[in-house]
Design a protein around this motif. Structure first.
Motif, short mmCIF file in Angstrom:
data_model
loop_
_atom_site.label_atom_id
_atom_site.label_comp_id
_atom_site.label_asym_id
_atom_site.label_seq_id
_atom_site.Cartn_x
_atom_site.Cartn_y
_atom_site.Cartn_z
N GLY A 1 10.04 -38.19 -22.34
CA GLY A 1 10.80 -39.44 -22.38
C GLY A 1 10.16 -40.49 -23.27
N ASP A 2 10.79 -41.64 -23.31
CA ASP A 2 10.29 -42.73 -24.15
C ASP A 2 10.28 -44.01 -23.31
OD1 ASP A 2 9.43 -44.15 -26.31
OD2 ASP A 2 11.44 -44.40 -27.17
N PRO A 3 9.46 -44.03 -22.25
CA PRO A 3 9.53 -45.15 -21.30
C PRO A 3 8.86 -46.42 -21.82
CG PRO A 3 7.77 -43.68 -20.67
CD PRO A 3 8.41 -43.07 -21.87
N GLU B 1 6.79 -33.99 -17.30
CA GLU B 1 7.47 -33.36 -16.16
C GLU B 1 6.84 -33.80 -14.83
OE1 GLU B 1 7.47 -29.12 -16.27
OE2 GLU B 1 9.03 -28.98 -14.75
N MET B 2 5.52 -34.05 -14.88
CA MET B 2 4.84 -34.45 -13.64
C MET B 2 4.78 -35.97 -13.49
SD MET B 2 1.86 -31.59 -13.31
CE MET B 2 1.34 -31.72 -14.99
N GLY B 3 5.54 -36.68 -14.30
CA GLY B 3 5.69 -38.12 -14.12
C GLY B 3 4.74 -39.00 -14.92
N VAL B 4 4.03 -38.40 -15.86
CA VAL B 4 3.15 -39.22 -16.71
C VAL B 4 4.01 -39.98 -17.73
CG1 VAL B 4 1.34 -39.12 -18.48
CG2 VAL B 4 1.20 -37.61 -16.48
N ASP B 5 3.76 -41.28 -17.87
CA ASP B 5 4.47 -42.07 -18.87
C ASP B 5 3.76 -41.94 -20.22
OD1 ASP B 5 6.37 -42.88 -17.13
OD2 ASP B 5 5.76 -45.00 -17.05
N ILE B 6 4.46 -41.40 -21.21
CA ILE B 6 3.90 -41.29 -22.55
C ILE B 6 4.49 -42.42 -23.39
CG2 ILE B 6 3.71 -39.84 -24.61
CD1 ILE B 6 4.03 -37.43 -22.61
N ILE C 1 -4.67 -43.53 -20.13
CA ILE C 1 -5.38 -42.77 -21.16
C ILE C 1 -5.05 -43.40 -22.51
CG2 ILE C 1 -5.67 -40.49 -22.24
CD1 ILE C 1 -6.55 -40.54 -19.31
N ILE C 2 -6.07 -43.80 -23.25
CA ILE C 2 -5.85 -44.38 -24.58
C ILE C 2 -5.98 -43.27 -25.61
CG2 ILE C 2 -6.63 -46.07 -26.27
CD1 ILE C 2 -7.72 -47.77 -23.98
N VAL D 1 -0.14 -42.56 -20.80
CA VAL D 1 -0.85 -42.29 -22.05
C VAL D 1 -0.32 -43.27 -23.07
CG1 VAL D 1 -1.28 -40.59 -23.87
CG2 VAL D 1 -1.06 -39.82 -21.50
N VAL D 2 -1.19 -44.12 -23.63
CA VAL D 2 -0.72 -45.04 -24.66
C VAL D 2 -1.22 -44.56 -26.02
CG1 VAL D 2 -0.49 -47.05 -23.18
CG2 VAL D 2 -2.66 -46.64 -24.31
N GLU D 3 -0.32 -44.57 -26.98
CA GLU D 3 -0.61 -44.03 -28.32
C GLU D 3 -0.12 -45.04 -29.35
OE1 GLU D 3 -2.05 -41.47 -30.03
OE2 GLU D 3 -1.16 -42.43 -31.79
N LYS D 4 -0.99 -45.37 -30.31
CA LYS D 4 -0.59 -46.42 -31.28
C LYS D 4 0.43 -45.92 -32.29
CE LYS D 4 -4.16 -45.91 -34.75
NZ LYS D 4 -5.09 -46.55 -35.64
#
Lengths: 417, 93
Positions: free
Chosen positions: A26-28, A198-203, A38-39, A63-66
């Protein structure tokens, strides 16, 4: 739940012209608060989030990604996977990763195209021969498959290598790890992203970290381009930008970030069915499934974040490639790029707690991080979840630069990483 | 690849030079007094700045003299070059 990828789902989706595949992740928008952030959304970061959710039952992870996931070094390396390191600590770490690789496609239900085509390391002088023989013995004592090959056996295993004694750096022998090989680098990031999602991690993509807020020795959260995110635990997996993030937290790291280059040729028919690395002349080559020769060059010796490298580095590598493989003399190179690698003084990674409570770093992989992706994620997740390192990454702590207990793989691995 | 103006030889290709890492790290005056933490700081910890950084370089394939450089590591632009022993330009601090 994600729909399972299978031959049946492939046939089913072909009826709708492959236009209705479920989104892989997803794109939350970021929530106000997470338990763990997680950076860095590369392979290591996504794997960390995946194992935190899967093995440690952690919820509320971001997980935050620039940039975009897998757009950094995960998509810029030469995809070589091996575990034939000299020291016990490294052998344990990299072979742990290799064992996960062997079953990763099944575990993720995502084809990471792991191909155990073998990795051969060449010796070009007497010291190389001694080092490689020593490493072969050390590997076997650690239960890692390794064989030493003489010149004729090298030629037999990879017939296009020029083994003539007349070349500038003749091939005197080599080692072979048959369990080693390559994988599709993008697929690794995508597979872990899909599994974590799938396990609910926000990417959260296109979200650059601008600052780390803390009161005393406790973390408050991170300032990002998408606003403030509250969190008590941060795992930093920022590769070349690790020092930049550390600086935000007022932490010093023993890293230098340098450009590492790779290049690919135009696609040709299958010509080399293994990976050949040569440390002495610094050239390594394999062939992708698309048919391109994938060639790895060295790092520049200066600090740079420019994702460009010097031309003379590429020229030196191609000179060596041409001497070893005269058959490639008329190949044309298609693309060249650089990635910024964070290099530790002992060429071993840091997977560690820090003096700041709740702040963890996974960095210093230097020129050889891709091969460790699953193991690195698994061990870093363990370290974050338990606030203690796993026994396999205990040696790779930040404090080793104070205690002097370094894991010196610079010359020891006898390869270009 | 970029060009570097050696303060002794003039403009040359970067491949003639070797980077010597972060500049102005002062060698401890009394090494026997140092704690392990201070040794780690001196030997291993680096600023590794993304942006303007002070560095040492040597004209390895030329006059073999060392000098200092101020360089933006985000785009490899050289801001200033000054000889060893000279004060670093203050405007980049």
């Amino acid at each position: 739940m994600k729909n399972k990828y299978s031959i049946i789902s492939l046939i089913k989706n072909s009826f709708s012209y492959h236009e209705n595949w479920q989104k892989a992740w997803g794109d939350p928008e970021p929530k106000k608060e997470y338990d763990i952030v997680i950076i860095g959304g590369g392979g290591h970061g996504l794997a960390t989030a995946y194992y935190l959710a899967k093995k440690h039952d952690m919820k509320n992870i971001a997980v935050v990604e620039k940039g975009w996931i897998g757009g950094g070094n995960t998509g810029r390396n030469t995809t070589i996977i091996r575990s034939n390191y000299l020291w016990d600590a490294s052998a344990g770490l990299y072979d742990h990763a290799l064992k996960i690789w062997e079953n990763l496609s099944q575990e993720l239900n995502y084809n990471v195209m792991f191909s155990q085509r073998g990795v051969m390391n060449l010796a070009h002088n007497l010291q190389d021969v001694r080092d490689l023989k020593r490493r072969t013995h050390a590997n076997r004592l650690n239960g890692i498959d390794a064989v030493y090959l003489n010149t004729e056996q090298v030629k037999k295993f990879c017939p296009i290598i020029n083994t003539s004694p007349d070349i500038r750096y003749p091939v005197l022998g080599g080692t072979l790890q048959r369990r080693a090989g390559t994988a599709r680098h993008d697929a690794v990031a995508w597979g872990y992203a899909r599994g974590a999602d799938e396990m609910g991690v926000d990417i959260i993509q296109n979200c650059e970290v601008k600052g780390i807020k803390r009161s005393g020795n406790n973390l408050d959260g991170i300032e990002t381009t998408k606003g403030f995110i509250k969190t008590k635990k941060i795992g930093v997996v920022a590769a070349g930008h690790s020092s930049v993030i550390a600086n935000m937290a007022g932490l010093r790291l023993p890293l230098e970030s340098k450009p590492l280059q790779a290049l690919v040729s135009e696609p040709v028919k299958p010509i080399i069915d293994t990976v050949v690395m040569s440390n002495a002349v610094h050239a390594y080559v394999s062939q992708s499934d698309k048919g391109e020769l994938v060639i790895g060059a060295g790092t520049d010796d200066y600090v740079s974040y420019s994702q460009k490298g010097s031309h003379d580095i590429v020229e030196g590598t191609l000179n060596a490639i041409l001497e070893l493989y005269p058959i490639f003399s008329r190949m044309r190179m298609l693309r060249q790029w650089g990635g910024i690698v964070d290099i530790c003084p002992d060429a071993s990674p840091i997977i560690s707690k820090t003096p700041i409570k709740g702040l963890y770093f996974n960095c210093g992989w230097g020129t050889g991080g891709f091969k460790a992706t699953p193991g690195s994620g698994d061990l870093f997740a363990h370290t974050i979840a338990n606030d203690e390192p796993h026994k396999l990454n205990a040696a790779f702590n930040l404090n080793r630069f104070v205690s002097g207990d370094l894991v010196d793989e610079h010359g020891a691995a006898a390869v270009a990483h | 690849m970029f060009l570097i103006h050696c303060p002794y030889c003039g403009e040359r290709e970067q491949s003639e030079f070797k980077a010597g890492g972060e500049a102005h790290i002062v060698r401890p005056k009394q090494p026997t007094e140092l704690s392990d933490d201070q040794w780690a700081e001196y030997l291993f910890m680096r600023k590794n700045i993304k942006g303007v950084q002070f560095e040492r370089w040597v004209h390895a394939h030329g006059c073999r003299k060392w000098f200092n450089m101020v360089r933006d590591t985000s785009n490899d632009e050289i801001k200033a070059i000054y000889k060893m022993g000279e004060k670093p330009p203050t405007k980049y601090k």
